[in-house]
Design a protein around this motif. Sequence first.
Motif, mmCIF file in Angstrom:
data_model
loop_
_atom_site.group_PDB
_atom_site.id
_atom_site.type_symbol
_atom_site.label_atom_id
_atom_site.label_comp_id
_atom_site.label_asym_id
_atom_site.label_seq_id
_atom_site.Cartn_x
_atom_site.Cartn_y
_atom_site.Cartn_z
ATOM 1 N N ILE A 4 25.177 89.220 7.158
ATOM 2 C CA ILE A 4 26.490 89.030 7.814
ATOM 3 C C ILE A 4 26.492 87.356 8.123
ATOM 4 N N ALA A 5 27.388 86.649 7.576
ATOM 5 C CA ALA A 5 27.524 85.210 7.930
ATOM 6 C C ALA A 5 28.288 84.966 9.209
ATOM 7 N N ILE A 6 27.550 84.079 10.230
ATOM 8 C CA ILE A 6 28.181 83.971 11.251
ATOM 9 C C ILE A 6 28.345 82.146 11.555
ATOM 10 N N VAL A 7 29.173 82.069 12.504
ATOM 11 C CA VAL A 7 29.480 80.617 12.704
ATOM 12 C C VAL A 7 28.608 80.451 14.208
ATOM 13 N N ASP A 8 27.727 79.501 14.318
ATOM 14 C CA ASP A 8 27.225 79.186 15.599
ATOM 15 C C ASP A 8 28.269 78.420 16.506
ATOM 16 N N ALA A 9 28.935 78.865 17.072
ATOM 17 C CA ALA A 9 29.907 78.103 17.852
ATOM 18 C C ALA A 9 29.513 77.024 19.028
ATOM 19 N N HIS A 10 28.406 77.080 19.527
ATOM 20 C CA HIS A 10 27.982 75.962 20.454
ATOM 21 C C HIS A 10 26.674 75.439 20.199
ATOM 22 N N VAL A 11 26.620 74.282 19.515
ATOM 23 C CA VAL A 11 25.150 73.653 19.247
ATOM 24 C C VAL A 11 25.056 72.399 19.711
ATOM 25 N N HIS A 12 24.103 71.861 20.231
ATOM 26 C CA HIS A 12 23.775 70.340 20.781
ATOM 27 C C HIS A 12 22.503 70.116 20.048
ATOM 28 N N LEU A 13 22.861 68.914 19.202
ATOM 29 C CA LEU A 13 21.871 68.194 18.370
ATOM 30 C C LEU A 13 21.658 66.821 19.027
ATOM 31 N N TYR A 14 20.457 66.113 18.757
ATOM 32 C CA TYR A 14 20.288 64.762 19.174
ATOM 33 C C TYR A 14 19.167 64.275 18.280
ATOM 34 N N PRO A 15 19.244 63.086 17.984
ATOM 35 C CA PRO A 15 17.674 62.505 17.249
ATOM 36 C C PRO A 15 16.853 61.807 18.218
ATOM 37 N N ARG A 16 15.650 61.682 17.910
ATOM 38 C CA ARG A 16 14.602 61.008 19.019
ATOM 39 C C ARG A 16 14.793 59.844 19.203
ATOM 40 N N CYS A 25 18.389 64.206 30.380
ATOM 41 C CA CYS A 25 17.043 64.349 29.874
ATOM 42 C C CYS A 25 16.033 62.951 29.863
ATOM 43 N N ASP A 26 15.108 63.038 31.044
ATOM 44 C CA ASP A 26 14.224 62.021 31.190
ATOM 45 C C ASP A 26 13.038 62.642 30.448
ATOM 46 N N GLU A 27 11.726 61.757 30.594
ATOM 47 C CA GLU A 27 10.462 62.134 29.548
ATOM 48 C C GLU A 27 9.737 63.440 30.134
ATOM 49 N N GLY A 28 10.194 63.966 31.340
ATOM 50 C CA GLY A 28 9.600 64.986 31.781
ATOM 51 C C GLY A 28 10.332 66.396 31.633
ATOM 52 N N ASN A 29 11.551 65.973 30.825
ATOM 53 C CA ASN A 29 12.185 67.328 30.551
ATOM 54 C C ASN A 29 11.692 67.898 29.339
ATOM 55 N N PRO A 30 11.369 69.335 29.365
ATOM 56 C CA PRO A 30 11.167 70.115 28.225
ATOM 57 C C PRO A 30 11.953 69.879 26.854
ATOM 58 N N LEU A 31 13.016 69.594 27.137
ATOM 59 C CA LEU A 31 13.808 69.120 25.882
ATOM 60 C C LEU A 31 13.979 67.737 25.345
ATOM 61 N N HIS A 32 13.037 66.906 26.083
ATOM 62 C CA HIS A 32 12.849 65.451 25.534
ATOM 63 C C HIS A 32 12.131 65.294 24.370
ATOM 64 N N SER A 33 12.613 65.660 23.236
ATOM 65 C CA SER A 33 12.389 65.493 21.898
ATOM 66 C C SER A 33 13.471 65.566 20.857
ATOM 67 N N GLN A 34 13.097 65.428 19.767
ATOM 68 C CA GLN A 34 14.329 65.599 18.720
ATOM 69 C C GLN A 34 14.578 66.973 18.571
ATOM 70 N N GLU A 39 15.103 71.052 13.125
ATOM 71 C CA GLU A 39 14.687 72.055 14.455
ATOM 72 C C GLU A 39 15.501 73.225 14.558
ATOM 73 N N TYR A 40 16.822 73.111 14.461
ATOM 74 C CA TYR A 40 17.636 74.143 14.488
ATOM 75 C C TYR A 40 17.631 74.983 13.229
ATOM 76 N N LEU A 41 17.304 74.736 12.038
ATOM 77 C CA LEU A 41 17.305 75.805 11.111
ATOM 78 C C LEU A 41 15.877 76.472 11.196
ATOM 79 N N GLU A 97 15.218 61.403 10.891
ATOM 80 C CA GLU A 97 16.236 61.815 11.894
ATOM 81 C C GLU A 97 16.466 63.522 11.654
ATOM 82 N N GLY A 98 15.783 63.994 10.798
ATOM 83 C CA GLY A 98 15.785 65.585 11.012
ATOM 84 C C GLY A 98 16.824 65.943 10.352
ATOM 85 N N HIS A 99 17.457 65.434 9.195
ATOM 86 C CA HIS A 99 18.636 66.251 8.448
ATOM 87 C C HIS A 99 18.504 65.420 7.247
#
Length: 231
Positions: A4-16, A25-34, A39-41, A97-99
Amino acid sequence: MSAIAIVDAHVHLYPRAELQSLAWCDEGNPLHSQHSVDEYLDATQGLSKISNQEVRGFIFIETDRKSSLDSEAGWEEPLRELDWIKRIADGTPRPDEGHGPEHAPLCLGIVPWAPIPSGSEAMSRYVHVASSRVGSSWRLVKGFRYLVQDKPPGTMLSNGFIASLKWMGRSGYTFDLGVDVRSGGLWQLREAREMIGNAHQGLPEKEKVVIVISMLHLMLDLGINGFANQA
Protein backbone atom coordinates in the motif's frame (compact mmCIF):
# COMPACT_ATOMS: atom_id res chain seq x y z
CA MET A 1 -0.39 -8.60 -2.41
CA SER A 2 1.22 -5.36 -3.57
CA ALA A 3 2.30 -2.89 -0.93
CA ILE A 4 0.00 0.00 0.00
CA ALA A 5 1.46 3.35 -1.05
CA ILE A 6 1.48 5.94 1.71
CA VAL A 7 2.46 9.61 1.94
CA ASP A 8 4.64 10.52 4.90
CA ALA A 9 2.93 13.71 6.03
CA HIS A 10 5.59 15.18 8.33
CA VAL A 11 9.29 14.91 7.47
CA HIS A 12 12.26 17.03 8.53
CA LEU A 13 15.37 16.96 6.35
CA TYR A 14 18.57 18.99 6.46
CA PRO A 15 22.09 18.74 5.01
CA ARG A 16 25.31 18.52 6.99
CA ALA A 17 26.52 21.81 5.54
CA GLU A 18 23.63 23.72 7.15
CA LEU A 19 23.56 22.21 10.65
CA GLN A 20 24.68 25.52 12.16
CA SER A 21 21.48 27.19 10.94
CA LEU A 22 19.23 24.97 13.07
CA ALA A 23 17.97 26.83 16.14
CA TRP A 24 17.82 23.74 18.34
CA CYS A 25 20.68 21.47 17.24
CA ASP A 26 24.13 21.93 18.79
CA GLU A 27 27.03 19.51 18.46
CA GLY A 28 25.93 17.47 21.47
CA ASN A 29 22.51 16.73 20.00
CA PRO A 30 22.10 13.14 18.74
CA LEU A 31 20.48 14.56 15.60
CA HIS A 32 23.53 16.68 14.81
CA SER A 33 24.32 14.94 11.54
CA GLN A 34 23.03 14.94 7.99
CA HIS A 35 19.39 13.88 7.64
CA SER A 36 18.73 13.92 3.93
CA VAL A 37 16.84 11.73 1.48
CA ASP A 38 19.46 8.96 1.57
CA GLU A 39 19.10 8.65 5.34
CA TYR A 40 15.32 8.82 5.07
CA LEU A 41 15.21 6.00 2.53
CA ASP A 42 17.55 3.89 4.66
CA ALA A 43 15.17 4.32 7.59
CA THR A 44 12.02 3.45 5.62
CA GLN A 45 13.22 0.76 3.23
CA GLY A 46 12.00 -2.11 5.40
CA LEU A 47 8.48 -0.75 5.81
CA SER A 48 6.94 -2.95 3.12
CA LYS A 49 8.29 -6.09 4.77
CA ILE A 50 6.75 -5.45 8.18
CA SER A 51 3.51 -3.62 7.33
CA ASN A 52 2.77 -4.11 3.62
CA GLN A 53 3.27 -0.39 3.06
CA GLU A 54 5.76 1.62 1.09
CA VAL A 55 6.45 5.33 1.04
CA ARG A 56 5.31 7.02 -2.17
CA GLY A 57 6.60 10.39 -1.06
CA PHE A 58 6.68 12.93 1.76
CA ILE A 59 5.60 16.37 2.87
CA PHE A 60 8.62 18.42 3.95
CA ILE A 61 8.05 20.42 7.16
CA GLU A 62 10.37 23.27 8.11
CA THR A 63 13.01 22.35 10.67
CA ASP A 64 13.09 25.44 12.91
CA ARG A 65 16.00 27.33 11.38
CA LYS A 66 17.31 30.41 13.16
CA SER A 67 14.94 33.28 12.41
CA SER A 68 13.74 36.64 13.63
CA LEU A 69 10.63 38.77 13.24
CA ASP A 70 12.52 42.04 13.77
CA SER A 71 13.26 42.62 10.08
CA GLU A 72 13.33 40.84 6.74
CA ALA A 73 16.97 39.99 7.44
CA GLY A 74 15.60 37.51 9.98
CA TRP A 75 14.03 35.52 7.15
CA GLU A 76 17.34 34.52 5.58
CA GLU A 77 17.86 31.09 7.15
CA PRO A 78 14.29 29.93 6.49
CA LEU A 79 14.70 31.15 2.90
CA ARG A 80 17.96 29.23 2.70
CA GLU A 81 16.02 26.18 3.82
CA LEU A 82 13.64 26.73 0.92
CA ASP A 83 16.66 26.78 -1.39
CA TRP A 84 17.64 23.39 0.05
CA ILE A 85 14.26 21.69 -0.40
CA LYS A 86 14.00 23.23 -3.87
CA ARG A 87 17.18 21.38 -4.80
CA ILE A 88 15.57 18.13 -3.67
CA ALA A 89 12.31 18.87 -5.52
CA ASP A 90 14.15 19.91 -8.67
CA GLY A 91 16.66 17.05 -8.55
CA THR A 92 19.64 19.42 -8.54
CA PRO A 93 21.82 18.38 -5.58
CA ARG A 94 25.05 19.91 -4.42
CA PRO A 95 27.94 17.53 -3.68
CA ASP A 96 27.47 15.33 -0.59
CA GLU A 97 23.94 16.53 0.14
CA GLY A 98 22.52 13.01 0.25
CA HIS A 99 20.02 13.16 -2.60
CA GLY A 100 19.97 12.84 -6.36
CA PRO A 101 17.82 13.61 -9.41
CA GLU A 102 15.99 10.30 -8.98
CA HIS A 103 14.64 11.50 -5.62
CA ALA A 104 12.84 14.58 -6.95
CA PRO A 105 9.42 12.83 -7.30
CA LEU A 106 9.44 11.97 -3.58
CA CYS A 107 8.86 15.59 -2.55
CA LEU A 108 5.08 15.93 -2.76
CA GLY A 109 4.61 19.04 -0.66
CA ILE A 110 6.43 21.74 1.30
CA VAL A 111 5.40 23.54 4.50
CA PRO A 112 8.00 26.27 5.15
CA TRP A 113 8.44 28.71 8.03
CA ALA A 114 6.67 32.04 7.77
CA PRO A 115 6.56 35.22 9.93
CA ILE A 116 2.98 34.61 11.02
CA PRO A 117 2.96 36.83 14.15
CA SER A 118 4.02 39.81 12.01
CA GLY A 119 0.62 40.12 10.33
CA SER A 120 -0.89 39.83 6.88
CA GLU A 121 1.20 42.55 5.22
CA ALA A 122 4.43 40.84 6.27
CA MET A 123 3.04 37.48 5.15
CA SER A 124 2.24 38.86 1.73
CA ARG A 125 5.75 40.31 1.43
CA TYR A 126 7.36 37.09 2.62
CA VAL A 127 5.43 34.98 0.12
CA HIS A 128 6.45 37.33 -2.68
CA VAL A 129 10.13 37.09 -1.71
CA ALA A 130 10.04 33.33 -1.12
CA SER A 131 8.09 32.41 -4.23
CA SER A 132 10.35 34.56 -6.40
CA ARG A 133 13.36 32.79 -4.93
CA VAL A 134 11.99 29.27 -5.33
CA GLY A 135 10.42 29.66 -8.76
CA SER A 136 8.39 26.78 -10.17
CA SER A 137 8.87 24.67 -7.03
CA TRP A 138 6.54 27.06 -5.20
CA ARG A 139 3.70 24.94 -6.57
CA LEU A 140 4.59 22.41 -3.85
CA VAL A 141 4.05 24.86 -0.99
CA LYS A 142 0.78 23.91 0.69
CA GLY A 143 0.90 25.93 3.88
CA PHE A 144 3.14 27.40 6.57
CA ARG A 145 4.42 26.65 10.04
CA TYR A 146 5.51 28.90 12.88
CA LEU A 147 6.35 27.00 16.04
CA VAL A 148 4.32 28.21 19.02
CA GLN A 149 5.26 25.50 21.50
CA ASP A 150 8.24 27.50 22.80
CA LYS A 151 6.59 30.92 22.63
CA PRO A 152 5.05 32.92 25.50
CA PRO A 153 1.32 32.85 26.26
CA GLY A 154 -0.70 35.10 24.01
CA THR A 155 1.42 34.60 20.89
CA MET A 156 -1.33 32.70 19.07
CA LEU A 157 -3.97 35.25 20.07
CA SER A 158 -2.13 38.38 18.94
CA ASN A 159 -3.75 40.58 16.30
CA GLY A 160 -0.91 39.91 13.86
CA PHE A 161 -1.14 36.15 14.26
CA ILE A 162 -4.90 36.08 13.70
CA ALA A 163 -4.66 38.45 10.74
CA SER A 164 -2.05 36.18 9.12
CA LEU A 165 -4.22 33.10 9.62
CA LYS A 166 -7.14 34.85 7.95
CA TRP A 167 -4.86 35.90 5.08
CA MET A 168 -3.69 32.30 4.71
CA GLY A 169 -7.27 31.06 4.57
CA ARG A 170 -8.19 33.56 1.86
CA SER A 171 -5.02 32.66 -0.05
CA GLY A 172 -5.55 28.90 0.08
CA TYR A 173 -2.71 28.01 2.47
CA THR A 174 -2.94 25.77 5.54
CA PHE A 175 -1.41 26.34 8.99
CA ASP A 176 0.64 23.57 10.61
CA LEU A 177 -0.05 23.77 14.35
CA GLY A 178 2.25 22.11 16.85
CA VAL A 179 1.69 22.55 20.60
CA ASP A 180 3.67 20.75 23.29
CA VAL A 181 1.22 20.09 26.09
CA ARG A 182 3.55 17.59 27.75
CA SER A 183 6.33 20.05 28.49
CA GLY A 184 4.60 23.38 27.89
CA GLY A 185 1.30 22.89 29.69
CA LEU A 186 -2.38 22.60 28.87
CA TRP A 187 -2.68 26.36 28.43
CA GLN A 188 -1.21 25.87 24.94
CA LEU A 189 -4.07 23.62 23.91
CA ARG A 190 -6.66 25.97 25.37
CA GLU A 191 -5.04 28.92 23.59
CA ALA A 192 -4.93 26.98 20.33
CA ARG A 193 -8.66 26.32 20.59
CA GLU A 194 -9.33 30.03 21.10
CA MET A 195 -6.97 30.90 18.23
CA ILE A 196 -8.89 28.69 15.81
CA GLY A 197 -12.18 30.27 16.86
CA ASN A 198 -10.81 33.78 16.37
CA ALA A 199 -9.26 32.94 13.00
CA HIS A 200 -12.53 31.49 11.69
CA GLN A 201 -14.90 34.03 13.22
CA GLY A 202 -17.13 35.79 10.71
CA LEU A 203 -15.66 34.10 7.64
CA PRO A 204 -17.43 32.01 5.00
CA GLU A 205 -16.45 28.36 5.11
CA LYS A 206 -14.28 28.56 1.98
CA GLU A 207 -12.11 31.31 3.53
CA LYS A 208 -11.47 29.60 6.87
CA VAL A 209 -7.84 28.54 7.19
CA VAL A 210 -7.35 24.79 7.45
CA ILE A 211 -5.41 23.89 10.62
CA VAL A 212 -3.21 20.78 10.41
CA ILE A 213 -2.47 19.57 13.94
CA SER A 214 0.93 17.93 14.14
CA MET A 215 2.66 16.14 17.01
CA LEU A 216 -0.72 14.99 18.32
CA HIS A 217 1.02 12.44 20.56
CA LEU A 218 2.19 15.30 22.76
CA MET A 219 -1.47 15.98 23.48
CA LEU A 220 -2.61 12.39 23.80
CA ASP A 221 0.08 11.57 26.34
CA LEU A 222 -2.06 13.37 28.91
CA GLY A 223 -5.20 11.46 28.01
CA ILE A 224 -8.57 12.90 27.06
CA ASN A 225 -9.75 12.94 30.66
CA GLY A 226 -6.65 14.85 31.71
CA PHE A 227 -7.58 17.70 29.40
CA ALA A 228 -11.26 17.60 30.30
CA ASN A 229 -10.44 17.85 34.02
CA GLN A 230 -8.13 20.85 33.56
CA ALA A 231 -9.77 22.76 30.68
